[in-house]
Design an enzyme around this catalytic site. Structure first.
Site, PDB file in Angstrom:
ATOM      1  N   HIS A 148       0.847  -1.209   0.000  1.00  0.00           N
ATOM      2  CA  HIS A 148       0.000   0.000   0.000  1.00  0.00           C
ATOM      3  C   HIS A 148       0.879   1.255   0.000  1.00  0.00           C
ATOM      4  O   HIS A 148       0.859   2.067   0.939  1.00  0.00           O
ATOM      5  CB  HIS A 148      -0.862  -0.075   1.261  1.00  0.00           C
ATOM      6  CG  HIS A 148      -2.042   0.832   1.320  1.00  0.00           C
ATOM      7  ND1 HIS A 148      -1.949   2.196   1.209  1.00  0.00           N
ATOM      8  CD2 HIS A 148      -3.346   0.552   1.490  1.00  0.00           C
ATOM      9  CE1 HIS A 148      -3.162   2.720   1.328  1.00  0.00           C
ATOM     10  NE2 HIS A 148      -4.024   1.745   1.504  1.00  0.00           N
ATOM     11  N   GLU A 249      -0.587   1.470  -5.378  1.00  0.00           N
ATOM     12  CA  GLU A 249      -0.360   0.220  -4.662  1.00  0.00           C
ATOM     13  C   GLU A 249      -0.331  -0.975  -5.613  1.00  0.00           C
ATOM     14  O   GLU A 249      -1.240  -1.150  -6.417  1.00  0.00           O
ATOM     15  CB  GLU A 249      -1.488   0.014  -3.647  1.00  0.00           C
ATOM     16  CG  GLU A 249      -1.757   1.256  -2.807  1.00  0.00           C
ATOM     17  CD  GLU A 249      -3.091   1.197  -2.063  1.00  0.00           C
ATOM     18  OE1 GLU A 249      -3.572   0.095  -1.753  1.00  0.00           O
ATOM     19  OE2 GLU A 249      -3.655   2.272  -1.805  1.00  0.00           O
TER      20      GLU A 249
END
Ligand code: TA6
Length: 276
Positions: A148, A249
């Protein structure tokens, strides 16, 4: 190894070129990456909390075994709030390998036996993060996952992302096709792009640099910026900080990975910074 004020252990990686990175054992969380001769390339909130059981706002949270709230588990799974252990012998100052095994705590939310490993390496102008998941139980399981990554940009309103044109994405319950030549963020964005090409570019003109992102193993890409209102609702992010970040991400969300007993899966993201 050093610790932050909350006492969570942190490892410092350094490459002979001057490239360096910082990684917490908590969540196997990369919180800082400075390419040789450059400036900080990852966003880390000034209001981030560093405590057992909570996730750090910024850097590269490791998302496993569930992306976001797309399932019954706690949001973004369990890996980002667990203590990982170092398993390499520390002989390469620019690299580290961390491991998380299933435990009573992970079984409380996800009843599967696994080993997760995260290999992090810093070079002169690059950072590489590789996640491997092994099913150590005797039955198959499925998972979703992501790295992320919060990139630091000078001003997100001037930044843009190239490589997503013409791709399908999910935004909440809707599915659309991206018609834009390049993605410019000028409001809240929370998109899961499906089956993305391995290479993407993020332009950061304010800092006169480009991020070249290369994903392997992860089929999808998530782009997230909470913008003003959602940021104001986040206790661990300052109100104006959404201007300084964009999450791009490497993710596996559209089709969960199914791992048979004894099988492994690997996904990675390599980021290179170059002058614009
Ligand atoms: O990756 C995007 C996302 O799933 C967003 O929906 C947003 O909620 C973000 O992750 C951050 O989640 P967090 O639990 O760290 O606040």
């Amino acid at each position: 190894m050093t610790g932050d004020p909350a006492g969570l252990p942190k490892l410092r990686l350094s490459h002979p070129s001057g490239g360096r990175a910082e990684v917490y054992l908590h969540g196997a969380h990369v919180t800082s990456w400075v390419p040789a001769g450059g400036s900080e390339a990852l966003f880390l909130s000034r209001a981030a909390t560093f405590a057992q059981g909570t996730a750090i706002r910024g850097g590269v949270p490791v998302i496993f075994p569930q992306f976001a709230a797309l399932g019954p588990l706690p949001k973004h799974g369990v890996a980002r709030t667990q203590p990982w252990e170092r398993v390499d012998d520390g002989d390469r100052p620019g690299a580290v390998r961390l491991r998380l095994r299933d435990s009573a705590e992970t079984h409380a939310v996800w009843p599967h036996a696994f080993v997760a490993e995260l290999a992090v390496e810093v070079g002169d102008d690059w950072l590489s993060i590789e996640l491997t998941i092994r099913n150590t139980g005797d039955a198959a399981f499925e998972f979703t996952a992501a790295l992320h990554t919060y990139l630091r940009v000078g001003d997100v309103r001037r930044a843009s992302i190239e490589g997503l044109h013409g791709l399908r994405y999910r935004a909440g319950k809707e599915e659309r096709v991206d018609e834009d030549r390049s993605l410019i963020v000028n409001g809240e964005v929370d998109r899961v792009y499906l089956n993305t090409p391995p290479d993407l570019v993020v332009h950061d003109p304010q800092n006169a640099r480009d991020f070249l992102l290369r994903a392997r193993g992860f089929a999808d890409t998530v782009v997230w910026n909470p913008w003003a209102a959602a940021t104001a609702a986040l206790p661990d992010m300052e109100d104006d900080e959404y201007l300084e970040m964009i999450c791009v991400e490497a993710a596996q969300v559209g089709a969960p990975v199914r791992l048979d007993a004894g099988a492994s899966w690997t996904g990675s993201q390599r980021i290179r910074v170059q002058p614009a």
